[in-house]
Scaffold this active site. Structure first.
Site, PDB file in Angstrom:
ATOM      1  N   HIS A 112       5.385  -7.169   8.379  1.00 40.79           N
ATOM      2  CA  HIS A 112       5.400  -8.589   7.944  1.00 40.79           C
ATOM      3  C   HIS A 112       6.432  -9.490   8.709  1.00 40.79           C
ATOM      4  CE1 HIS A 112       2.774  -8.716   4.343  1.00 40.79           C
ATOM      5  NE2 HIS A 112       3.506  -7.517   3.916  1.00 40.79           N
ATOM      6  N   GLU A 183      -0.976   0.563  -1.080  1.00 39.14           N
ATOM      7  CA  GLU A 183      -1.227  -0.824  -1.489  1.00 39.14           C
ATOM      8  C   GLU A 183      -2.390  -1.155  -1.332  1.00 39.14           C
ATOM      9  OE1 GLU A 183       2.211  -2.906   0.232  1.00 39.14           O
ATOM     10  OE2 GLU A 183       3.509  -1.784  -0.998  1.00 39.14           O
ATOM     11  N   HIS A 186      -2.297  -4.563   1.097  1.00 39.96           N
ATOM     12  CA  HIS A 186      -1.507  -4.621   2.260  1.00 39.96           C
ATOM     13  C   HIS A 186      -2.340  -4.179   3.612  1.00 39.96           C
ATOM     14  CE1 HIS A 186       2.060  -4.588   4.834  1.00 39.96           C
ATOM     15  NE2 HIS A 186       1.424  -3.751   5.514  1.00 39.96           N
TER      16      HIS A 186
END
Length: 203
Positions: A112, A183, A186
């Site tokens: 990220h 996840e 993600h």
């Protein structure tokens, strides 16, 4: 740390695109408000509605895929650029808990922080989030794509919930994103090893 840029300098960089330049997406950056697992705004006063231009172009491919395969549906971006200083805050917030396993340690850094990862879901034609079986940031095994077959067999996930997750994965994978085992929301844009080596980290 390799190439770096301060978050405040992102607007003048040609390597990044603001999310407002991507057509037909919805944006609700959860770490810019209290609706996240830490329970507070981690981003203000920083504008974190940015992606690296490669990831932004990939999101445009996701938009095109959904327009063809699931007309009326649109992507909802829940997180995009997460500056390294915020990643450190998240890490510290979860210090001493089992939940730290869901974060990249600051010394390695999150994808990220390069603007090359997104947290994302899909809105149905009425604007409601598709039922994925858990909410965003639900840090339990029910969120793990790797365990979906088990949860489907036990009845903890329905076939409709798994199909919704699969629609998201299909849209993301064809655009060049890569998922992770823990996840459903993600996705990294490309190979995280190469991203850490070749891209600019945002501080």
């Amino acid at each position: 740390m390799s190439n770096t840029i301060r978050s405040e300098d992102i607007p003048s960089s040609p390597d990044f695109r603001h999310l407002s330049t991507i057509a037909d997406i919805a944006v609700d950056l959860r770490y810019a408000g209290p609706d996240n697992f830490v329970g507070r705004d981690l981003y203000s006063p920083l504008d974190c509605a940015w992606l690296h231009r490669d990831a932004a172009a990939a999101i445009e491919r996701v938009v095109a895929y959904l327009a063809q395969r699931a007309p009326g549906h649109k992507v909802l971006l829940l997180d995009a650029l997460r500056p390294h200083r915020v990643q450190e805050q998240l890490w510290d917030a979860l210090a001493g808990t089992d939940l730290q396993m869901y974060l990249a340690p600051p010394e390695r850094g999150s994808i990220h922080s390069f603007g090359m990862a997104v947290d994302i879901t899909i809105l149905d034609p009425s604007g409601a989030e598709l039922d994925m079986g858990t909410g965003f940031d639900d840090m339990t095994e029910l969120s793990h794509p790797a365990l979906e077959a088990r949860h489907l067999a036990s009845g903890e996930l329905t076939s409709a919930q798994v199909a919704n997750r699969q629609l998201l994965r299909d849209a993301m994978f064809q655009a060049g994103f890569v998922g992770i085992n823990s996840e459903w929301w993600h996705f990294d844009c490309g190979d995280r090893v190469l991203v850490r080596r070749d891209f600019t980290r945002v501080l």
